[in-house]
Write a protein that holds these residues in place. Structure first.
Motif, mmCIF file in Angstrom:
data_model
loop_
_atom_site.group_PDB
_atom_site.id
_atom_site.type_symbol
_atom_site.label_atom_id
_atom_site.label_comp_id
_atom_site.label_asym_id
_atom_site.label_seq_id
_atom_site.Cartn_x
_atom_site.Cartn_y
_atom_site.Cartn_z
ATOM 1 N N ASN A 27 0.803 -1.085 0.177
ATOM 2 C CA ASN A 27 -0.211 0.478 -0.210
ATOM 3 C C ASN A 27 0.416 1.364 0.417
ATOM 4 O OD1 ASN A 27 -3.443 -0.914 0.473
ATOM 5 N ND2 ASN A 27 -1.686 -2.391 1.861
ATOM 6 N N GLY A 28 2.154 0.781 -0.060
ATOM 7 C CA GLY A 28 3.104 2.166 -0.217
ATOM 8 C C GLY A 28 2.998 3.319 1.300
ATOM 9 N N LEU A 29 2.681 1.984 2.268
ATOM 10 C CA LEU A 29 2.715 2.783 3.453
ATOM 11 C C LEU A 29 3.739 3.880 3.979
ATOM 12 C CD1 LEU A 29 0.331 1.467 5.399
ATOM 13 C CD2 LEU A 29 -0.243 3.378 3.759
ATOM 14 N N THR A 30 4.171 5.228 4.630
ATOM 15 C CA THR A 30 5.171 5.879 4.582
ATOM 16 C C THR A 30 5.189 6.726 6.454
ATOM 17 O OG1 THR A 30 7.306 7.231 4.146
ATOM 18 C CG2 THR A 30 4.805 7.904 2.705
ATOM 19 N N MET A 31 5.770 7.577 5.978
ATOM 20 C CA MET A 31 6.336 7.923 7.285
ATOM 21 C C MET A 31 5.034 8.967 7.551
ATOM 22 S SD MET A 31 9.354 11.041 9.356
ATOM 23 C CE MET A 31 8.273 12.299 7.610
ATOM 24 N N GLY A 32 4.157 8.744 8.897
ATOM 25 C CA GLY A 32 2.851 9.074 9.083
ATOM 26 C C GLY A 32 1.466 8.623 8.643
ATOM 27 N N ASP A 33 1.623 7.779 7.768
ATOM 28 C CA ASP A 33 0.557 6.788 7.649
ATOM 29 C C ASP A 33 -0.135 5.737 8.259
ATOM 30 O OD1 ASP A 33 0.745 8.705 5.411
ATOM 31 O OD2 ASP A 33 1.966 6.897 3.876
ATOM 32 N N LYS A 34 -1.194 5.601 8.840
ATOM 33 C CA LYS A 34 -1.690 4.749 9.498
ATOM 34 C C LYS A 34 -2.272 3.811 9.043
ATOM 35 C CE LYS A 34 -6.121 6.276 11.735
ATOM 36 N NZ LYS A 34 -6.781 6.753 11.963
ATOM 37 N N LEU A 35 -2.439 2.607 10.290
ATOM 38 C CA LEU A 35 -2.247 1.357 10.090
ATOM 39 C C LEU A 35 -3.544 1.109 10.163
ATOM 40 C CD1 LEU A 35 1.198 -0.731 10.827
ATOM 41 C CD2 LEU A 35 0.313 -0.661 8.575
ATOM 42 N N PRO A 36 -4.205 -0.031 10.046
ATOM 43 C CA PRO A 36 -5.611 -0.574 10.141
ATOM 44 C C PRO A 36 -5.279 -0.495 11.087
ATOM 45 C CG PRO A 36 -4.635 -1.380 8.416
ATOM 46 C CD PRO A 36 -3.863 -0.657 8.710
ATOM 47 N N THR A 37 -7.052 -0.455 12.373
ATOM 48 C CA THR A 37 -7.046 -0.909 13.703
ATOM 49 C C THR A 37 -6.467 -2.626 13.811
ATOM 50 O OG1 THR A 37 -9.489 -1.280 13.628
ATOM 51 C CG2 THR A 37 -8.556 0.978 13.611
ATOM 52 N N GLU A 38 -6.213 -2.943 15.574
ATOM 53 C CA GLU A 38 -6.168 -3.786 15.561
ATOM 54 C C GLU A 38 -7.587 -5.117 15.168
ATOM 55 O OE1 GLU A 38 -5.265 -4.912 19.871
ATOM 56 O OE2 GLU A 38 -3.350 -3.773 19.980
ATOM 57 N N ARG A 39 -8.554 -4.373 15.103
ATOM 58 C CA ARG A 39 -9.868 -5.030 15.270
ATOM 59 C C ARG A 39 -9.443 -4.984 13.759
ATOM 60 N NH1 ARG A 39 -15.875 -3.187 17.018
ATOM 61 N NH2 ARG A 39 -17.110 -5.080 16.072
ATOM 62 N N ALA A 40 -9.028 -4.458 12.771
ATOM 63 C CA ALA A 40 -9.301 -4.557 11.750
ATOM 64 C C ALA A 40 -8.499 -5.649 10.899
ATOM 65 C CB ALA A 40 -9.347 -2.966 11.171
ATOM 66 N N GLN A 69 -0.878 9.616 19.752
ATOM 67 C CA GLN A 69 -2.820 9.902 20.525
ATOM 68 C C GLN A 69 -3.098 10.322 19.986
ATOM 69 O OE1 GLN A 69 -2.515 11.158 24.553
ATOM 70 N NE2 GLN A 69 -4.539 11.468 25.034
ATOM 71 N N GLY A 70 -4.651 9.940 19.144
ATOM 72 C CA GLY A 70 -5.475 10.254 18.873
ATOM 73 C C GLY A 70 -5.149 10.165 17.615
ATOM 74 N N ARG A 71 -4.455 9.378 17.202
ATOM 75 C CA ARG A 71 -4.306 9.228 15.356
ATOM 76 C C ARG A 71 -4.139 7.504 15.438
ATOM 77 N NH1 ARG A 71 -0.510 10.484 12.206
ATOM 78 N NH2 ARG A 71 -2.205 10.602 10.128
ATOM 79 N N GLY A 72 -3.504 6.870 16.276
ATOM 80 C CA GLY A 72 -3.813 5.332 15.975
ATOM 81 C C GLY A 72 -2.244 4.807 15.745
ATOM 82 N N THR A 73 -1.593 3.782 15.271
ATOM 83 C CA THR A 73 -0.938 3.169 15.258
ATOM 84 C C THR A 73 -0.033 3.759 13.803
ATOM 85 O OG1 THR A 73 -0.889 1.970 16.532
ATOM 86 C CG2 THR A 73 0.357 1.406 14.439
ATOM 87 N N VAL A 74 0.792 4.664 13.365
ATOM 88 C CA VAL A 74 1.621 5.276 12.027
ATOM 89 C C VAL A 74 2.789 4.805 12.609
ATOM 90 C CG1 VAL A 74 0.045 7.413 13.175
ATOM 91 C CG2 VAL A 74 2.337 6.927 13.164
ATOM 92 N N ILE A 75 3.104 4.507 10.717
ATOM 93 C CA ILE A 75 4.183 4.633 10.520
ATOM 94 C C ILE A 75 4.971 5.704 10.588
ATOM 95 C CG2 ILE A 75 5.866 4.205 7.988
ATOM 96 C CD1 ILE A 75 3.587 1.733 8.836
ATOM 97 N N LYS A 76 6.249 5.114 11.368
ATOM 98 C CA LYS A 76 7.778 5.841 12.111
ATOM 99 C C LYS A 76 8.346 6.177 10.882
ATOM 100 C CE LYS A 76 10.198 6.202 16.160
ATOM 101 N NZ LYS A 76 10.893 4.654 17.300
ATOM 102 N N ALA A 77 9.648 7.625 11.290
ATOM 103 C CA ALA A 77 10.583 7.869 10.782
ATOM 104 C C ALA A 77 11.597 6.487 10.693
ATOM 105 C CB ALA A 77 10.897 9.452 11.379
ATOM 106 N N PRO A 78 12.358 6.197 9.617
ATOM 107 C CA PRO A 78 13.583 5.126 9.774
ATOM 108 C C PRO A 78 14.253 5.681 10.767
ATOM 109 C CG PRO A 78 13.249 6.471 7.684
ATOM 110 C CD PRO A 78 12.071 7.073 8.448
#
Length: 215
Positions: A27-40, A69-78
Motif C-alpha cells: 500500500n506504499g505506506l510511509t512516515m506518518g501513514d496510519k495502519l488499520p486498527t487492531e480489530r481490522a 495519541q488521537g491518531r492510532g498506529t502510524v509508520i515511524k520515521a526510519p
C-alpha cells in the motif's frame, strides 16, 4: 500452555508479522501513514487480537511503527539507532573486543571521507569546526567526527556509524590525557586533505588519529 500451542502461537505471530509488513509495502505506506486498527487487522487475517498485538509490538519495538495519541498506529520515521544500540550493548555484555569496535569506527569514518571526496560533498561545516576557538576541546572533537559522518549526506550511514562512534564518547574513560593542540592540528590536516581530494592522505591521517586517541 503446551509447547505445541506455544509453537503454533509463535508461528501465527510470524505469519501475521509478515502479512502486515507486506500490507505496508503493497500500500506504499510511509512516515506518518496510519495502519488499520487492531480489530481490522484481526478480521483481515482471521487471528486473535493477542496475535495481532504481538506482531504490532514487535514492529513498534524495532522502530517501524509508533502509537500516536488521537491518531492510532502510524509508520515511524526510519531510525535504526535503537537496534544498533541493542546490538552494541549485547556485544559489550559478551565481552566483545574494544579493538574490533575501534576497527569498525575507523572503517566507518574512512568510508565517510571517501564518500565526501568522491562525491564532492560540502565541507563548510568541517572547516568551521576546525577553526573554532573553543574551550571545550572534548566537545569540539566530538562535533568534528560527527560532522564527518553527517557530511556524507547518507542518513542511514550516519545513524549506524554514530552509535559506534558514541561508544567511545560515552562508555570509554573520558579522563584519558589528550594532546588537544595536536588533535586540533590533525583535524585541520584531515580537512585540508579532503579539500585537496587526497583520499589516501585523509584516510591515513584519520586512521592514525583514531588509533592514537583510543590507544
Amino acid at each position: 500452555m503446551s509447547n505445541l500451542n506455544k509453537i503454533e502461537v509463535q508461528s501465527l505471530k510470524e505469519q501475521v508479522l509478515q502479512e502486515i509488513k507486506q500490507y505496508i509495502l503493497s500500500n506504499g505506506l510511509t512516515m506518518g501513514d496510519k495502519l488499520p486498527t487492531e480489530r481490522a487487522l484481526t478480521e483481515m487475517y482471521g487471528v486473535s487480537r493477542s496475535v495481532v498485538r504481538e506482531a504490532l509490538s514487535y514492529l513498534e519495538h524495532t522502530g517501524v511503527i509508533e502509537t500516536v495519541q488521537g491518531r492510532g498506529t502510524v509508520i515511524k520515521a526510519p531510525d535504526v539507532t535503537s537496534l544498533v544500540e541493542g546490538f552494541l550493548f549485547s556485544f559489550q555484555v559478551a565481552n566483545g573486543s574494544k579493538q574490533d569496535l575501534l576497527s569498525l569506527r575507523i572503517i566507518f569514518e574512512c568510508a565517510a571521507i571517501e564518500e565526501i571526496i568522491k562525491n564532492s560533498k560540502d565541507i563548510e561545516l568541517l572547516s568551521q569546526i576546525v577553526n573554532e576557538d573553543v574551550k571545550n576541546h572534548y566537545e569540539n572533537d566530538r562535533k568534528f567526527h560527527q560532522a564527518i559522518l553527517h557530511s556524507t549526506g547518507n542518513a542511514l550511514f550516519e545513524q549506524l556509524s554514530t552509535v559506534v562512534q558514541s561508544y567511545f564518547y560515552h562508555i570509554e574513560n573520558q579522563q584519558q590525557e589528550i594532546d588537544y593542540k595536536e588533535t586540533s592540528q590533525t583535524h585541520k590536516r584531515i580537512v585540508e586533505a579532503i579539500h585537496n581530494k587526497d583520499i589516501t592522505t585523509a584516510k591515513e591521517l584519520m586512521t592514525k588519529h583514531l588509533s592514537l586517541k583510543e590507544g
